[in-house]
Design a protein around this motif. Structure first.
Motif, short mmCIF file in Angstrom:
data_model
loop_
_atom_site.label_atom_id
_atom_site.label_comp_id
_atom_site.label_asym_id
_atom_site.label_seq_id
_atom_site.Cartn_x
_atom_site.Cartn_y
_atom_site.Cartn_z
N PRO A 156 0.85 -1.20 0.00
CA PRO A 156 0.00 0.00 0.00
C PRO A 156 0.88 1.24 0.00
CG PRO A 156 0.13 -0.91 2.21
CD PRO A 156 0.89 -1.85 1.32
N THR A 157 0.81 2.08 -1.05
CA THR A 157 1.71 3.25 -1.12
C THR A 157 0.92 4.55 -1.05
OG1 THR A 157 1.46 3.14 -3.52
CG2 THR A 157 3.35 1.99 -2.57
N THR A 197 10.95 2.79 -0.70
CA THR A 197 11.58 1.87 0.26
C THR A 197 11.06 2.17 1.67
OG1 THR A 197 13.50 2.18 -1.18
CG2 THR A 197 13.82 0.84 0.80
N ALA A 198 10.50 3.40 1.85
CA ALA A 198 9.88 3.76 3.15
C ALA A 198 8.68 2.87 3.41
CB ALA A 198 9.45 5.22 3.11
N VAL A 199 8.02 2.48 2.32
CA VAL A 199 6.85 1.59 2.46
C VAL A 199 7.35 0.18 2.76
CG1 VAL A 199 4.83 0.66 1.29
CG2 VAL A 199 5.56 3.03 0.83
N SER A 204 10.38 10.86 9.00
CA SER A 204 11.81 10.58 8.73
C SER A 204 12.16 9.20 9.27
CB SER A 204 12.67 11.63 9.43
OG SER A 204 12.45 12.89 8.82
N PHE A 205 11.42 8.76 10.29
CA PHE A 205 11.74 7.46 10.93
C PHE A 205 11.62 6.33 9.91
CE2 PHE A 205 12.51 4.52 14.21
CZ PHE A 205 11.73 3.40 13.91
N TRP A 206 10.46 6.21 9.28
CA TRP A 206 10.27 5.08 8.34
C TRP A 206 11.04 5.32 7.04
CZ3 TRP A 206 8.64 0.82 10.34
CH2 TRP A 206 7.73 0.83 11.41
N ASN A 207 11.22 6.62 6.66
CA ASN A 207 11.88 6.92 5.37
C ASN A 207 13.39 6.77 5.47
OD1 ASN A 207 11.15 8.25 2.56
ND2 ASN A 207 13.07 9.13 3.25
N PHE A 208 13.93 7.00 6.68
CA PHE A 208 15.39 6.99 6.83
C PHE A 208 15.87 6.12 7.98
CE2 PHE A 208 16.38 9.82 3.55
CZ PHE A 208 15.69 11.02 3.61
N ASP A 209 15.43 6.44 9.22
CA ASP A 209 16.01 5.79 10.41
C ASP A 209 15.80 4.28 10.38
OD1 ASP A 209 16.89 8.11 12.26
OD2 ASP A 209 15.00 8.70 11.34
N ALA A 210 14.57 3.87 10.04
CA ALA A 210 14.29 2.42 10.01
C ALA A 210 15.17 1.72 8.97
CB ALA A 210 12.81 2.19 9.66
#
Ligand code: FB9
Length: 485
Positions: A236-237, A318-320, A244-250
């Motif tokens: 699901p996009t 890739t955040a998804v 920023s957490f899911w897009n980068f930190d994770a």
């Protein structure tokens, strides 16, 4: 008008010998007569025979002299009957082309004495040239010599005159019968008496006005079909805004990574920060960034929660993938094949191939014991379905995959190796804090939707493909083209 004249004339006459003379006689425009003749012939009211005649028409220069007199006569008349006039004086009295041609012609005709001074050598001249031009202009016959000399002076050019001789046809009638062109309720009463127009089975159908898919959506459909055929399910996009957490930190991308500043990323003013994050997982992400674990020594810096809370427009789908892999880790492990195709946003300079947003295509496989070989294998399978079978892999770097590879394909049409994407194996520093089992590996790859679409549709500038400058006709007339066929 012309139709009545023609059908009427044939009522009392065997034939119309020459449609040109007929038009002149009945003061009709010959072109209109020709159109009527063609139509009447279509319905076999008349039979016709082509008549071709070569005629002469005046060029623009010819028309000028027919109107104003030939240059040699204009020059002669500009020379005083008695005495003489200086050449310069004379030149001022005439247009440059008239003076030039006038001098040579009048000289040749020995009408004037050409020197510094110019004087007449004859009393009177007659403008034959003008006369001949008017003769031709009125369509009257002219003698060969005049034709040749006028032709030589490019004052006339040949023209084919096309006309017809006309006779009664099998369906001749003094006036055209109304033919029915459609079977309507009205003429159901008397259809037996009616004459129906021939049905033209060759006639082209009316172009069907229909909706047209944007080229990007056609190519997206082909990529989706390939992923589904390979057993992938779509992620699901439907959230352009991400933390920023899911897009980068994770993704184990450090907070001081250059991509994380506003030069590359669109951060949100409102809502500037995310509301909720899974606290226990955030703690593990903080630790792996700061001091590592899971075999990694981490980045050894102070990880800030407020940095992770910042909302932005996602820079990659890739955040998804990180959200989906985290969700996967919260349940007993099952292998998964996921894909996403949707918009991502990067604060990049706009040029022929880059806009501030494009569509990223991403595929990932999450399973136990996957290797780089499996990644290369699935890439070969995926791209072979796109007609790209000659692949080469170049080591690359992404913060969230190790090892990483850029993918190249030899493009016959372009005759060169084209970079067709990027790929890698997600780092344990990304997967293990999520809670995925030790032996689970995730192989993934990505590419854009715009690049293949531009190459397939031969679109040189991305602004012609996507955005407010797109010419709707391009959408209307772009063909369906199959990738890799
Ligand atoms: O699409 C790209 N190239 C391409 C793809 C298909 C194609 O088909 C033709 C019909 C024959 C032609 C060209 N690229 C990726 C390569 C280049 O265009 C590159 O210059 C630009 N890239 C974009 C990013 O630009 C900053 C394309 C975009 C891209 C790059 C990488 C990823 C996604 C999109 C990724 C990833 C990734 C890696 C590891 C794990 C998960 C995702």
């Amino acid at each position: 008008m012309a139709e009545e004249a023609i059908l009427g004339f044939l009522q009392n006459n065997e034939q119309i010998t020459d449609s040109g003379q007929f038009s002149a006689e009945f003061n009709l425009d010959h072109n209109e007569v020709v159109n009527v003749i063609k139509s009447l012939h279509g319905f076999r009211y008349i039979d016709v025979q082509d008549i071709k005649k070569e005629t002469w028409v005046l060029t623009d220069e010819g028309k000028k002299y027919a109107a104003e007199g030939s240059p040699e006569v204009q020059l002669f008349l500009a020379v005083p009957e008695e005495g003489s006039i200086s050449k310069d004086e004379l030149q001022k009295k005439l247009a440059p082309s008239v003076f030039k041609i006038g001098c040579s012609q009048a000289g040749k005709n020995k009408w004037v004495e050409m020197g510094k001074q110019v004087s007449r050598k004859v009393k009177h001249v007659e403008d034959k040239v003008k006369g001949q031009l008017l003769q031709i202009q009125e369509g009257k016959e002219s003698d060969k010599d005049s034709i040749n000399s006028l032709k030589a002076r490019k004052l006339i050019v040949p023209q084919i005159w096309k006309g017809y001789s006309v006779k009664k046809g099998p369906n001749y009638a003094p006036e055209r019968k109304k033919v029915a062109t459609d079977l309507t309720r009205e003429n159901l009463q008397n259809w037996k008496e009616l004459e129906f127009k021939e049905y033209n089975f060759e006639a082209k159908g009316a172009p069907l006005e229909a909706g047209h898919l944007h080229a990007l959506l056609k190519v997206r459909k082909q990529f989706k079909d390939i992923f589904v055929q390979m057993g992938f399910e779509e992620m699901p996009t439907n959230n352009f805004v991400e933390s920023s957490f899911w897009n980068f930190d994770a993704l184990f991308q450090p907070q001081q990574h250059p991509a994380r500043d506003s030069h590359d990323t669109f951060f949100l003013k409102v809502p500037s920060t995310t509301r909720t994050l899974p606290e226990d997982y955030v703690e593990r992400v903080k630790r792996v960034h700061e001091s590592g674990g899971y075999g990694s020594r981490g980045y050894n810096y102070d990880w800030k929660r407020e940095e992770a809370n910042k909302n932005l427009l996602r820079t990659h789908t890739t955040a998804v993938s990180s959200r989906m892999l985290y969700a996967l880790a919260q349940k007993p492990f099952v292998p998964k094949k996921y894909f996403s195709i949707d918009r991502v946003f990067r604060n990049e300079a706009v040029d022929r191939t880059h806009l501030a947003e494009f569509h990223q295509i991403e595929g990932l496989i999450c399973d136990r014991g996957l290797t780089l070989g499996d990644l290369i294998g699935v890439l070969k399978d995926f791209f072979s379905r796109l007609g790209m079978s000659k692949l080469r892999f170049k080591p690359a770097y992404n913060p969230y995959t190790e090892p990483s590879m850029e993918i190249f394909s030899y493009h016959e049409g372009l005759g060169k190796w084209v970079e067709i994407g990027n790929s890698g194996m997600f780092r344990p520093e990304m997967l293990l804090p999520m809670g995925l089992p030790e032996d689970v590996r995730v192989i993934a790859w990505g590419l854009s939707l715009e690049r293949p679409t531009m190459i397939l549709y031969g679109i040189d500038n991305i602004r012609d493909l996507f955005g407010h400058k797109v010419d709707l006709d391009l959408i209307k007339r772009n063909p369906i083209c199959r990738i890799g066929i």
